[in-house]
Design a protein around this motif. Sequence first.
Motif, PDB file in Angstrom:
ATOM      1  N   TRP A   1       1.028  -1.293  -0.056  1.00 44.82           N
ATOM      2  CA  TRP A   1      -0.082  -0.069  -0.073  1.00 44.82           C
ATOM      3  C   TRP A   1       0.893   1.217   0.104  1.00 44.82           C
ATOM      4  O   TRP A   1       1.899   1.304   0.815  1.00 44.82           O
ATOM      5  CB  TRP A   1      -1.079  -0.092   1.245  1.00 44.82           C
ATOM      6  N   PHE A   2       0.444   2.035  -0.876  1.00 47.26           N
ATOM      7  CA  PHE A   2       1.411   3.407  -1.065  1.00 47.26           C
ATOM      8  C   PHE A   2       0.312   4.613  -0.678  1.00 47.26           C
ATOM      9  O   PHE A   2      -0.738   4.678  -1.471  1.00 47.26           O
ATOM     10  CB  PHE A   2       1.941   3.682  -2.194  1.00 47.26           C
ATOM     11  N   PRO A   3       0.350   5.156   0.379  1.00 49.33           N
ATOM     12  CA  PRO A   3      -0.537   6.257   0.738  1.00 49.33           C
ATOM     13  C   PRO A   3      -0.505   7.526  -0.227  1.00 49.33           C
ATOM     14  O   PRO A   3       0.731   7.704  -0.558  1.00 49.33           O
ATOM     15  CB  PRO A   3      -0.131   6.734   2.221  1.00 49.33           C
ATOM     16  N   SER A   4      -1.518   8.189  -0.265  1.00 50.88           N
ATOM     17  CA  SER A   4      -1.400   9.584  -1.169  1.00 50.88           C
ATOM     18  C   SER A   4      -0.743  10.372  -0.377  1.00 50.88           C
ATOM     19  O   SER A   4      -0.581  10.227   0.779  1.00 50.88           O
ATOM     20  CB  SER A   4      -2.891   9.883  -1.663  1.00 50.88           C
ATOM     21  N   LEU A   5      -0.518  11.629  -0.895  1.00 50.63           N
ATOM     22  CA  LEU A   5       0.145  12.850   0.126  1.00 50.63           C
ATOM     23  C   LEU A   5      -0.674  13.311   1.009  1.00 50.63           C
ATOM     24  O   LEU A   5      -0.497  13.395   2.276  1.00 50.63           O
ATOM     25  CB  LEU A   5       0.740  13.735  -0.908  1.00 50.63           C
ATOM     26  N   SER A   6      -2.051  13.263   0.708  1.00 46.20           N
ATOM     27  CA  SER A   6      -2.975  13.871   1.589  1.00 46.20           C
ATOM     28  C   SER A   6      -3.235  12.842   2.728  1.00 46.20           C
ATOM     29  O   SER A   6      -3.335  13.251   3.713  1.00 46.20           O
ATOM     30  CB  SER A   6      -4.406  14.198   1.160  1.00 46.20           C
ATOM     31  N   GLN A   7      -2.974  11.555   2.297  1.00 47.26           N
ATOM     32  CA  GLN A   7      -3.391  10.473   3.318  1.00 47.26           C
ATOM     33  C   GLN A   7      -2.315  10.339   4.051  1.00 47.26           C
ATOM     34  O   GLN A   7      -2.473  10.230   5.455  1.00 47.26           O
ATOM     35  CB  GLN A   7      -3.507   9.113   2.575  1.00 47.26           C
ATOM     36  N   SER A   8      -1.045  10.617   3.661  1.00 48.71           N
ATOM     37  CA  SER A   8       0.261  10.740   4.774  1.00 48.71           C
ATOM     38  C   SER A   8       0.238  11.722   5.608  1.00 48.71           C
ATOM     39  O   SER A   8       0.741  11.386   6.690  1.00 48.71           O
ATOM     40  CB  SER A   8       1.550  10.672   3.690  1.00 48.71           C
ATOM     41  N   LYS A   9      -0.343  12.788   5.040  1.00 44.39           N
ATOM     42  CA  LYS A   9      -0.289  13.980   6.064  1.00 44.39           C
ATOM     43  C   LYS A   9      -1.293  13.749   7.184  1.00 44.39           C
ATOM     44  O   LYS A   9      -1.227  14.479   8.454  1.00 44.39           O
ATOM     45  CB  LYS A   9      -0.576  15.235   5.475  1.00 44.39           C
ATOM     46  N   GLU A  10      -2.290  12.856   7.152  1.00 48.35           N
ATOM     47  CA  GLU A  10      -3.186  12.412   8.119  1.00 48.35           C
ATOM     48  C   GLU A  10      -2.949  11.523   9.155  1.00 48.35           C
ATOM     49  O   GLU A  10      -3.540  11.206  10.254  1.00 48.35           O
ATOM     50  CB  GLU A  10      -4.680  12.238   7.763  1.00 48.35           C
TER      51      GLU A  10
ATOM     52  N   LYS B   1      10.443  18.205   2.703  1.00 48.83           N
ATOM     53  CA  LYS B   1       9.494  18.546   1.494  1.00 48.83           C
ATOM     54  C   LYS B   1       8.000  18.248   2.107  1.00 48.83           C
ATOM     55  O   LYS B   1       7.015  19.002   2.064  1.00 48.83           O
ATOM     56  CB  LYS B   1       9.774  17.971   0.191  1.00 48.83           C
ATOM     57  N   ASP B   2       7.782  16.913   2.439  1.00 41.54           N
ATOM     58  CA  ASP B   2       6.629  16.516   2.918  1.00 41.54           C
ATOM     59  C   ASP B   2       6.748  15.040   3.245  1.00 41.54           C
ATOM     60  O   ASP B   2       7.968  14.343   3.025  1.00 41.54           O
ATOM     61  CB  ASP B   2       5.721  16.178   1.570  1.00 41.54           C
ATOM     62  N   PRO B   3       5.802  14.412   3.958  1.00 40.85           N
ATOM     63  CA  PRO B   3       6.182  13.209   4.688  1.00 40.85           C
ATOM     64  C   PRO B   3       6.418  11.930   3.945  1.00 40.85           C
ATOM     65  O   PRO B   3       7.050  11.035   4.402  1.00 40.85           O
ATOM     66  CB  PRO B   3       4.681  12.697   5.313  1.00 40.85           C
TER      67      PRO B   3
END
Length: 309
Positions: A95-104, A124-126
């Motif tokens: 499973w690869f989370p989306s960027l928005s999912q990773s931030k949650e 940069k981002d999570p």
Amino acid sequence: MARSIGEVGVDDLVEAGLPREAAAEFERTLRESVARARRSGTPSPGLELDPREVWRELASAGALKPSHPHRVHQLVYYSVYSGWDASARGPPLYWFPSLSQSKETNLGRLMESHGRKLLGSSYKDPITSFSLFQKFSAEHPDVYWSMALNELSLSFRRPPSCILDSSDKSKPRGTWLPGAVFNIAECCLLPSQQQRRGDDSIALVWRDEGYDHMNVNRMTLKELREQVMLVANALDATFSKGDAIAIDMPMTVHAVIIYLAIVLGGFVVISIADSFAPKEIASRLHISKAKGIFTQDFIQRGGRKFPLY
């Protein structure tokens, strides 16, 4: 060894359980996903293309569906990762989370709150900065775990003297949180601003055995805390702090309440699998010197009742 994803064809998908027309459509989606991964990804060590990119493209395309036979899922997954060296790189990712999912996620929120302060412009981002942040956490455990403990809202009865004590050379990995005293059940049951957990937040979701046609049940944090304290107070009136209390029950909402109550009250939990025979139950009670036990007469499985002991 599993065949590579490039070798999987319509006949293989049909053999795995897909109707031929659906298999042909799936095979087209498969080829398109591989092509996109080839264009956008970079080769993985020893492989023509990165299987993680192939799997990511398949997931984005929604190729695999819950209605597909399990054998189809297995065929595609193991074919995508046929050349993956699990011993060197760990298990292949599913499973690869989306960027928005990773931030949650808990870690994502922590990274978003502190990443730029700790890593500067490198953050940069999570997802992009995960490895960099993990490296920082390993190299600076005091900084990272101070933030993590605050984020987890652990309420210490007695705070630790430090995060990691490495002064004792006989302990190569050091001593974590020396001197700390806290009750983990208490931490679970209290509202937390950092965790965005209030009294009205849903704490438990469950469905009772044999009631699959009914809606799921829900319990708020406040309701859970009240139930746990009720049991903990009863235990406190009967047993002494540190006594071992056993649980021989299936995983139900009542078992969760009892488990938290035993911990909250300062007792020792002895977990006994509900599949054990009476002799094994007795053996564990004897070894643990349990002063009491929570259990039930029978368990339900598939509409039938089975004696628990």
